[in-house]
Write a protein that holds these residues in place. Structure first.
Motif, short mmCIF file in Angstrom:
data_model
loop_
_atom_site.label_atom_id
_atom_site.label_comp_id
_atom_site.label_asym_id
_atom_site.label_seq_id
_atom_site.Cartn_x
_atom_site.Cartn_y
_atom_site.Cartn_z
N TRP A 13 0.84 -1.21 0.00
CA TRP A 13 0.00 0.00 0.00
C TRP A 13 0.87 1.26 0.00
N ILE A 14 1.91 1.24 0.82
CA ILE A 14 2.81 2.39 0.90
C ILE A 14 3.59 2.55 -0.41
N GLU A 15 4.08 1.45 -0.95
CA GLU A 15 4.82 1.49 -2.22
C GLU A 15 3.96 2.03 -3.35
N LEU A 16 2.72 1.61 -3.42
CA LEU A 16 1.82 2.09 -4.46
C LEU A 16 1.64 3.61 -4.36
N VAL A 44 2.91 9.25 -6.38
CA VAL A 44 3.24 10.68 -6.23
C VAL A 44 4.33 11.11 -7.20
N GLY A 45 5.01 10.15 -7.80
CA GLY A 45 6.03 10.50 -8.78
C GLY A 45 7.15 11.30 -8.17
N ILE A 67 -1.43 13.43 -6.20
CA ILE A 67 -1.36 12.43 -7.27
C ILE A 67 -2.10 12.97 -8.49
N THR A 68 -1.33 13.38 -9.48
CA THR A 68 -1.90 13.91 -10.72
C THR A 68 -1.14 13.30 -11.89
N PRO A 69 -1.70 13.28 -13.06
CA PRO A 69 -3.06 13.64 -13.45
C PRO A 69 -4.07 12.61 -12.96
N PHE A 104 -3.94 4.32 -9.44
CA PHE A 104 -3.48 4.08 -8.07
C PHE A 104 -4.61 3.52 -7.21
N MET A 105 -5.79 4.16 -7.26
CA MET A 105 -6.91 3.72 -6.43
C MET A 105 -7.37 2.31 -6.82
#
Length: 150
Positions: A17-20, A25-26, A64-66, A73-74
């Motif tokens: 979860w943390i890694e994802l 966030v790039g 977290i964009t775009p 991610f979700m």
């Protein structure tokens, strides 16, 4: 390595979860990743995440964009959350109804809090909906940061 036990897999899924979130966030610099998961009644799943940036709590949509990255991610986060539920089922272990994970990017430390009692009031007259516990944690984190900077 071979044989993993429940605890190993339990920790690995949380690390996922943390890694994802870190991948999503790039290049954006965040101080903390605050990952939230609620699993109620075995079928109501609520994943969410927010970040701490420069001592401010920031919603995932601002970091977290775009949108396509946020959406991907979700989806991955939800799939991973379901793995946790299945893991607990397969080992016949109680699954927490709530996970609150805070990963400090600078210290590389993880703080985890679990709840095993229901966190959502399923009474239709209640104003505490599925999102309320996450929103409360978001507000608590900001209040905590505000009090630290005073």
């Amino acid at each position: 390595m071979g044989n993993k036990c429940f605890e190993d897999e339990f920790v690995e899924i949380q690390a996922e979860w943390i890694e994802l979130a870190a991948e999503a966030v790039g290049n954006t610099v965040v101080d903390k990743i605050c990952a939230y998961v609620s699993m109620e009644k075995g079928h109501f799943f609520m994943p969410d995440v927010f970040f701490v940036v420069d001592n401010r709590v920031v919603a995932k949509e601002k970091v977290i964009t775009p949108y396509r990255v946020l959406s991907a991610f979700m989806d991955q986060y939800s799939d991973s959350m379901l793995k946790m539920f299945r893991l607990c089922e397969s080992y016949e272990r109680p699954c927490p109804t709530e996970f609150k994970l805070i990963y400090d990017m600078n210290r590389e430390t993880l703080e985890a809090k679990y709840q095993y009692e229901p966190v959502v009031d399923w009474n239709p007259r209640s104003d505490k909906n599925l999102h309320a516990p996450f929103e409360e944690w978001f507000a608590e984190m900001q209040q905590s940061l505000d009090s630290e900077t005073k």
